[in-house]
Design an enzyme around this catalytic site. Structure first.
Site, PDB file in Angstrom:
ATOM      1  N   HIS A 165      -0.662  66.785-118.499  1.00 50.41           N
ATOM      2  CA  HIS A 165       0.204  67.952-118.311  1.00 50.41           C
ATOM      3  C   HIS A 165       0.355  68.755-119.609  1.00 50.41           C
ATOM      4  O   HIS A 165       1.442  69.260-119.907  1.00 50.41           O
ATOM      5  CB  HIS A 165       1.571  67.497-117.799  1.00 50.41           C
ATOM      6  N   HIS A 218       5.976  64.351-109.646  1.00 51.42           N
ATOM      7  CA  HIS A 218       5.471  63.535-110.762  1.00 51.42           C
ATOM      8  C   HIS A 218       6.050  62.120-110.737  1.00 51.42           C
ATOM      9  O   HIS A 218       6.235  61.495-111.782  1.00 51.42           O
ATOM     10  CB  HIS A 218       5.744  64.200-112.102  1.00 51.42           C
ATOM     11  N   GLU A 268      -4.331  71.395-114.884  1.00 53.72           N
ATOM     12  CA  GLU A 268      -4.159  69.982-114.557  1.00 53.72           C
ATOM     13  C   GLU A 268      -5.221  69.555-113.534  1.00 53.72           C
ATOM     14  O   GLU A 268      -5.139  69.893-112.355  1.00 53.72           O
ATOM     15  CB  GLU A 268      -2.773  69.740-113.978  1.00 53.72           C
TER      16      GLU A 268
END
Length: 367
Positions: A195, A121, A330
């Protein structure tokens, strides 16, 4: 031109979106909470990180509950959400990049190694730690908020000044629509997702094992022990075959019997982004009757069942979140795409515009 952050209620009222204070940043800048409402659906979003803090929908008896995991205050998000990523828009690159390094046009760029030797991320400063510029709107029967973030050249190690516009909206289709638009000053890699963790029985209500999932994909990206793609795209088999509805708990149990901890898998939806949002996943809670349908233009879907050993932090309900207390759907490009030229490209060049749309549509089934 950057958007102006709102501080007052009159401009927001014209747009049909409620705005309320939601704390302050460390430097004293005010944080706001935007409430987007349509009959049967309320979504709350903050300009702190562009985070979705709540999605409220009714069950078959008309009782409304918040069905995403999160926190009650901005201070809690600032202090704890780097562990969970509740409701956050992830960028500049969602998911994992092997070796915390990418190469563009022969030049190598070092990224944050925050997941062993790899990047997860993108690393700090995360996009959800920053204050985004925000502007509410009403247009075409939808009410929403547009948020903008300018990510400078070199941010998180990535080249190029990136301008990202993120638009959340709700309307009569009972869907939360998320639109992404991004441009860059230099070639860079981008991969955005949201998320949010869903629990259709209500946040803090326990694990999601009794809820069902269906993902309309017959392939997934094989992963290694570190969660990185091996490069092989393989047919779905066993508990990973979700083409027909499956109890999430049954799937998790089967994966644990194989030595795993739950779902954390990249389903391949297509070999390139869809021109228009396509139905890709459906989830149901038989107890409450709530349903969730996912449509997207993205070519991949990461299904994650909160496999970490939670048990410390509580949500707005006051109940502590525990392992498998939610699931994430996601929509994104495949992980580690910069190292796999056969995957749909995530390279964005100057003069190009990245666009992506995802809809989370909510409903209810009778008993």
């Amino acid at each position: 031109m950057a958007l102006a952050a709102l501080c007052g209620g009159s401009e927001a009222a014209l747009a049909g979106v409620d705005v309320a204070p939601f704390g302050t940043m460390a430097d004293g800048r005010p944080i706001h909470l935007y409430t987007l409402s349509t009959p049967g659906l309320t979504v709350r979003v903050t300009d702190l990180g562009g985070i979705i803090t709540a999605i409220e929908t009714p069950d078959r008896a008309g009782r409304t509950a918040d069905i995403v995991l999160g926190f009650a205050t901005a201070d809690q998000y600032r202090a704890r959400d780097n562990q969970y990523f509740f409701g956050v828009p992830v960028g500049r690159f969602a998911n994992r990049i092997a070796g915390a390094r990418v190469t563009i046009d022969g030049q190598s760029y070092a990224l944050a190694a925050n997941n062993g030797p790899n990047t997860l991320h993108s690393g700090r400063p995360y996009y959800h730690e920053r204050l985004w510029a925000a502007r509410p709107f009403t247009r075409g029967g939808r009410s929403g908020v547009t948020l903008e973030l300018v990510s400078p050249d070199g941010d998180q190690g990535f080249p190029g000044r990136l301008v990202l516009r993120l638009r959340y909206s709700v309307g009569p289709d009972h869907a939360l629509r998320i639109d992404y638009r991004a441009t860059t000053s230099r070639p860079t890699f981008v991969n955005f997702t949201n998320h949010s963790y869903f629990n259709l029985a209500g946040e803090g209500s326990g694990d999601v094992g009794g809820q069902s999932i269906q993902i309309r994909a017959d392939r997934l990206a094989e992963r290694d022990a570190a969660g990185l793609p091996t490069g092989r795209i393989v047919p779905v088999t066993g508990p990973y075959d979700l083409r027909a509805p499956r109890r999430i708990g049954d799937g998790i149990a089967a994966i644990k019997a194989q030595g795993g901890s739950g779902y954390d898998d990249s389903y391949v939806l297509a070999d390139r982004p869809f021109a228009r949002p396509r139905l890709v996943a459906e989830a149901r809670d038989p107890a409450s009757g709530r349903t969730l349908t996912v449509l997207t233009t993205e070519p991949s879907l990461q299904f994650y069942t909160a496999n970490s050993a939670w048990g410390t932090d509580a949500g707005p309900s006051g109940r502590v979140y525990r392992r498998h207390g939610g699931f994430a759907l996601e929509t994104q490009h495949l992980p580690d795409s910069p190292h796999h030229p056969d995957f749909p490209t995530t390279l964005l060049r100057p003069g190009q515009t990245f666009r992506s749309t995802t809809l989370y549509r909510f409903g209810v089934e009778g008993g």
